[in-house]
Design a protein around this motif. Structure first.
Motif, PDB file in Angstrom:
ATOM      1  N   SER A 154      -9.371  41.022  -0.470  1.00 54.70           N
ATOM      2  CA  SER A 154      -9.822  41.450   0.850  1.00 54.70           C
ATOM      3  C   SER A 154      -9.158  42.774   1.176  1.00 54.70           C
ATOM      4  CB  SER A 154      -9.455  40.405   1.911  1.00 54.70           C
ATOM      5  OG  SER A 154      -9.710  40.922   3.207  1.00 54.70           O
ATOM      6  N   GLY A 155      -9.971  43.823   1.253  1.00 58.28           N
ATOM      7  CA  GLY A 155      -9.423  45.158   1.506  1.00 58.28           C
ATOM      8  C   GLY A 155      -9.549  45.607   2.937  1.00 58.28           C
ATOM      9  N   ASP A 156      -9.957  44.696   3.818  1.00 59.42           N
ATOM     10  CA  ASP A 156     -10.255  45.133   5.186  1.00 59.42           C
ATOM     11  C   ASP A 156      -9.627  44.235   6.248  1.00 59.42           C
ATOM     12  OD1 ASP A 156     -11.790  42.913   4.724  1.00 59.42           O
ATOM     13  OD2 ASP A 156     -13.693  43.982   4.696  1.00 59.42           O
ATOM     14  N   GLY A 157      -8.514  43.597   5.913  1.00 58.21           N
ATOM     15  CA  GLY A 157      -7.762  42.880   6.936  1.00 58.21           C
ATOM     16  C   GLY A 157      -7.898  41.381   6.951  1.00 58.21           C
ATOM     17  N   GLY A 158      -8.736  40.814   6.109  1.00 65.83           N
ATOM     18  CA  GLY A 158      -8.950  39.378   6.132  1.00 65.83           C
ATOM     19  C   GLY A 158      -7.700  38.570   5.833  1.00 65.83           C
ATOM     20  N   SER A 159      -6.844  39.087   4.948  1.00 68.38           N
ATOM     21  CA  SER A 159      -5.640  38.345   4.591  1.00 68.38           C
ATOM     22  C   SER A 159      -4.650  38.264   5.754  1.00 68.38           C
ATOM     23  CB  SER A 159      -4.963  38.987   3.375  1.00 68.38           C
ATOM     24  OG  SER A 159      -4.649  40.337   3.637  1.00 68.38           O
ATOM     25  N   TRP A 160      -4.758  39.163   6.700  1.00 63.16           N
ATOM     26  CA  TRP A 160      -3.927  39.120   7.914  1.00 63.16           C
ATOM     27  C   TRP A 160      -4.584  38.254   8.977  1.00 63.16           C
ATOM     28  CZ3 TRP A 160      -3.872  40.377  13.123  1.00 63.16           C
ATOM     29  CH2 TRP A 160      -2.622  40.579  13.728  1.00 63.16           C
ATOM     30  N   LEU A 161      -5.889  38.368   9.108  1.00 57.95           N
ATOM     31  CA  LEU A 161      -6.609  37.688  10.184  1.00 57.95           C
ATOM     32  C   LEU A 161      -6.826  36.206   9.911  1.00 57.95           C
ATOM     33  CD1 LEU A 161      -9.256  40.495  10.720  1.00 57.95           C
ATOM     34  CD2 LEU A 161      -7.582  39.789  12.445  1.00 57.95           C
ATOM     35  N   LEU A 162      -7.263  35.869   8.700  1.00 60.82           N
ATOM     36  CA  LEU A 162      -7.704  34.505   8.418  1.00 60.82           C
ATOM     37  C   LEU A 162      -6.609  33.455   8.633  1.00 60.82           C
ATOM     38  CD1 LEU A 162     -10.165  32.836   7.567  1.00 60.82           C
ATOM     39  CD2 LEU A 162      -9.454  33.149   5.190  1.00 60.82           C
ATOM     40  N   PRO A 163      -5.377  33.640   8.136  1.00 56.29           N
ATOM     41  CA  PRO A 163      -4.353  32.619   8.367  1.00 56.29           C
ATOM     42  C   PRO A 163      -4.038  32.405   9.840  1.00 56.29           C
ATOM     43  CG  PRO A 163      -3.671  34.127   6.628  1.00 56.29           C
ATOM     44  CD  PRO A 163      -4.876  34.729   7.270  1.00 56.29           C
ATOM     45  N   ARG A 164      -4.181  33.441  10.639  1.00 57.15           N
ATOM     46  CA  ARG A 164      -3.913  33.319  12.067  1.00 57.15           C
ATOM     47  C   ARG A 164      -5.003  32.538  12.783  1.00 57.15           C
ATOM     48  NH1 ARG A 164      -1.137  37.618  10.310  1.00 57.15           N
ATOM     49  NH2 ARG A 164       0.697  38.313  11.506  1.00 57.15           N
ATOM     50  N   ILE A 165      -6.152  32.422  12.155  1.00 52.79           N
ATOM     51  CA  ILE A 165      -7.287  31.741  12.783  1.00 52.79           C
ATOM     52  C   ILE A 165      -7.416  30.306  12.301  1.00 52.79           C
ATOM     53  CG2 ILE A 165      -9.817  31.734  12.981  1.00 52.79           C
ATOM     54  CD1 ILE A 165      -9.628  34.846  12.824  1.00 52.79           C
ATOM     55  N   VAL A 166      -7.297  30.078  10.995  1.00 51.95           N
ATOM     56  CA  VAL A 166      -7.523  28.730  10.454  1.00 51.95           C
ATOM     57  C   VAL A 166      -6.256  28.089   9.912  1.00 51.95           C
ATOM     58  CG1 VAL A 166      -9.933  29.239   9.914  1.00 51.95           C
ATOM     59  CG2 VAL A 166      -8.174  29.535   8.141  1.00 51.95           C
TER      60      VAL A 166
END
Length: 273
Positions: A154-166
């Motif tokens: 993920s080059g667009d922030g998913g690795s930062w966003l996803l754990p915070r959400i799920v």
């Protein structure tokens, strides 16, 4: 009041009704691929426009056709075109000024954002929904962090966003397997807040946006900032920021209007002042 602010030939349709903007990714032939430079640029311009327009109080992002967004354009990957062209340093720079710039613009919009996920949201398409504040899905929606399926990250922030959400475990499952998650599972995991029939998706998104837009705009923007800061700030630091923002809110005309409207037993008329 309803106005269309961009021609239908644009990669992104920009439509405003009252205080709510709807951004529609409009390249169904590519399943709304987000790594195409014209799509990235158009969505970035739309975010900048909405972010600087003080009449805008909420933004909805959705896709035309059967998909929300397929993410990366596989033909361009194969042919090493667009952001996939060149050596490692050139690809890095293309990501920085392209899809990463878009992710920042969407994530940093002051007004609340709602992803109305109408179909497949894969790769960068999935991450785009994560950059929004609220996600609602049609029954046909599918989410996939499928980067590893094509040998990428993920080059667009998913690795930062996803754990915070799920949460970390589910984020790792999605990212390590690359397997799709259907709408029902997304709801169970907290990836989305609501699942509705496909024909009701935009209407539901607009109902939520209208409920947001009915509130004091300055207070809503500051509430969003507090929630964002709370993701990484210490509790005492957040309280200090909240005190400062609260002091500013108490000086607004909208606050005085809300209090007066309560005593007058009438709906408040907010102006954003």
């Amino acid at each position: 009041m309803s106005r269309v602010c961009a021609p239908m030939t644009e990669p992104v349709r920009y439509e405003q009704s009252d205080h709510v903007v709807t951004l529609t990714l409009d390249r169904p032939a590519t399943r709304n691929a987000l790594t195409d430079s014209d799509m990235v640029d158009a969505l970035a311009r739309a975010c900048e426009r909405a972010g600087t327009d003080r009449t805008v109080r909420a933004v909805i992002v959705t896709g035309a056709g059967a998909s929300f967004s397929s993410g990366g354009n596989l033909k361009h990957m194969r042919d090493r075109e667009g952001i996939f062209a060149g050596d490692a340093a050139q690809v890095r720079d293309a990501y920085r000024v392209g899809i990463q710039r878009l992710a920042k613009l969407l994530f940093e919009l002051e007004v609340p954002t709602i992803a109305a996920v109408n179909g497949a949201a894969y790769g960068a398409g999935c991450d785009t929904t994560l950059a929004c504040d609220i996600r609602i899905a049609s029954e046909t929606a599918v989410f996939a962090e499928n980067f590893v399926k094509v040998g990428l990250i993920s080059g667009d922030g998913g690795s930062w966003l996803l754990p915070r959400i799920v949460g970390l475990s589910r984020a790792c499952e999605m990212a390590f397997t690359g397997d799709p998650v259907d709408a029902a599972t997304a709801l169970q995991w907290g990836l989305v807040s609501k699942v509705v029939p496909a024909g009701e998706l935009l209407a539901e998104a607009r109902r939520i946006a209208a409920r947001i837009a009915a509130n004091a705009p300055v207070a809503v923007r500051m509430t969003k900032r507090l929630i964002r800061e709370a993701q990484h700030a210490r509790f005492d630091s957040l309280l200090e920021l909240a005190a400062s923002l609260q002091g500013a809110c108490h000086q607004t005309r909208d606050h005085r209007e809300a209090v007066q409207a309560f005593f007058d037993k009438r709906p408040p008329r907010f102006t954003g002042e």
